[in-house]
Design a protein around this motif. Structure first.
Motif, PDB file in Angstrom:
ATOM      1  N   GLY A 163       0.799  -1.224   0.000  1.00 38.26           N
ATOM      2  CA  GLY A 163       0.000   0.000   0.000  1.00 38.26           C
ATOM      3  C   GLY A 163       0.832   1.274   0.000  1.00 38.26           C
ATOM      4  N   GLY A 164       2.158   1.132   0.061  1.00 38.83           N
ATOM      5  CA  GLY A 164       3.043   2.298   0.004  1.00 38.83           C
ATOM      6  C   GLY A 164       3.186   3.056   1.311  1.00 38.83           C
ATOM      7  N   LEU A 165       2.726   2.476   2.413  1.00 38.87           N
ATOM      8  CA  LEU A 165       2.819   3.175   3.696  1.00 38.87           C
ATOM      9  C   LEU A 165       4.166   2.983   4.379  1.00 38.87           C
ATOM     10  CD1 LEU A 165      -0.723   2.562   5.227  1.00 38.87           C
ATOM     11  CD2 LEU A 165       0.041   4.372   3.690  1.00 38.87           C
ATOM     12  N   VAL A 166       4.817   1.856   4.096  1.00 43.73           N
ATOM     13  CA  VAL A 166       6.160   1.612   4.614  1.00 43.73           C
ATOM     14  C   VAL A 166       7.015   1.056   3.482  1.00 43.73           C
ATOM     15  CG1 VAL A 166       5.345   1.160   6.976  1.00 43.73           C
ATOM     16  CG2 VAL A 166       5.757  -0.747   5.446  1.00 43.73           C
ATOM     17  N   SER A 167       8.330   1.164   3.663  1.00 43.53           N
ATOM     18  CA  SER A 167       9.251   0.552   2.709  1.00 43.53           C
ATOM     19  C   SER A 167      10.107  -0.442   3.478  1.00 43.53           C
ATOM     20  CB  SER A 167      10.117   1.606   2.013  1.00 43.53           C
ATOM     21  OG  SER A 167      10.903   2.306   2.954  1.00 43.53           O
TER      22      SER A 167
ATOM     23  N   GLU B 160       2.991  12.770  10.680  1.00 43.15           N
ATOM     24  CA  GLU B 160       1.875  13.717  10.553  1.00 43.15           C
ATOM     25  C   GLU B 160       1.233  13.698   9.164  1.00 43.15           C
ATOM     26  OE1 GLU B 160       5.781  16.046  10.202  1.00 43.15           O
ATOM     27  OE2 GLU B 160       4.989  14.516  11.556  1.00 43.15           O
ATOM     28  N   GLU B 161       1.844  12.979   8.221  1.00 44.16           N
ATOM     29  CA  GLU B 161       1.304  12.892   6.865  1.00 44.16           C
ATOM     30  C   GLU B 161       0.430  11.655   6.643  1.00 44.16           C
ATOM     31  OE1 GLU B 161       4.773  13.170   4.363  1.00 44.16           O
ATOM     32  OE2 GLU B 161       5.126  15.259   4.898  1.00 44.16           O
TER      33      GLU B 161
ATOM     34  N   LYS C 195      -7.716  12.119  12.273  1.00 41.30           N
ATOM     35  CA  LYS C 195      -6.637  11.758  13.198  1.00 41.30           C
ATOM     36  C   LYS C 195      -5.400  11.384  12.399  1.00 41.30           C
ATOM     37  CE  LYS C 195      -8.470  10.426  17.587  1.00 41.30           C
ATOM     38  NZ  LYS C 195      -8.038  11.629  18.231  1.00 41.30           N
ATOM     39  N   LYS C 196      -4.272  11.846  12.868  1.00 41.81           N
ATOM     40  CA  LYS C 196      -2.993  11.551  12.212  1.00 41.81           C
ATOM     41  C   LYS C 196      -2.195  10.555  13.047  1.00 41.81           C
ATOM     42  CE  LYS C 196      -3.797  14.451   8.932  1.00 41.81           C
ATOM     43  NZ  LYS C 196      -4.216  13.910   7.652  1.00 41.81           N
ATOM     44  N   LEU C 197      -1.298   9.843  12.389  1.00 41.03           N
ATOM     45  CA  LEU C 197      -0.425   8.911  13.092  1.00 41.03           C
ATOM     46  C   LEU C 197       0.341   9.638  14.193  1.00 41.03           C
ATOM     47  CD1 LEU C 197       0.755   6.057  13.327  1.00 41.03           C
ATOM     48  CD2 LEU C 197       2.416   6.694  11.558  1.00 41.03           C
TER      49      LEU C 197
END
Length: 134
Positions: free
Chosen positions: A51-55, A71-72, A125-127
């Motif tokens: 999903g492109g959230l982590v590499s 925050e993104e 809500k942000k991480l």
């Protein structure tokens, strides 16, 4: 109700956000800190990478890291990636076909209101909000 998969994905994302943003964090370290099976985390992290959230990088010095600043990320995007649509009924899901009962459905306004509340809550809500609360 959210599955363990979605809840654990949030824990992984929080864990990564609390680490050095430039370093790749070994999955075994995350598993130990979060008290989650490494095997189960492999499944979750694979979806987060897809999903492109982590590499991720394999081999010595390998592991995982966030692809953006905490925050993104919205909590909504993380949950939807692992759980699927937040829509409470099929007719409100993205890409749903037009419902022939839309004009006469007495429950649609209620479902729409609930969906918007839920979506606004999780996407608002942000991480970084969860990292700072933890």
């Amino acid at each position: 109700m959210f599955s363990t998969k979605g809840r654990y994905a949030l824990r992984v994302m929080i864990d990564l956000a609390q680490q050095d943003s430039e370093a790749y964090i070994p999955l075994k370290d995350i598993a130990e800190r979060q008290d989650i099976s490494k095997k189960y985390l492999e499944i979750i992290v694979k979806e987060l990478v897809k999903g492109g959230l982590v590499s991720g990088v394999s081999g010595k010095g390998g592991g995982y890291r966030l692809t953006r600043k905490p925050e993104e990320y919205s909590i909504g995007e993380i949950i939807e990636l692992l759980e699927g649509s937040l829509a409470p009924v099929a007719c409100l899901a993205d890409g749903a076909k037009d419902c022939p009962r839309e004009g006469v459905c007495k429950t649609l306004p209620m479902w729409t209101e609930f969906y918007l509340l839920e979506r606004d809550f999780f996407y608002g809500k942000k991480l970084s909000d969860l990292v700072n609360e933890a």
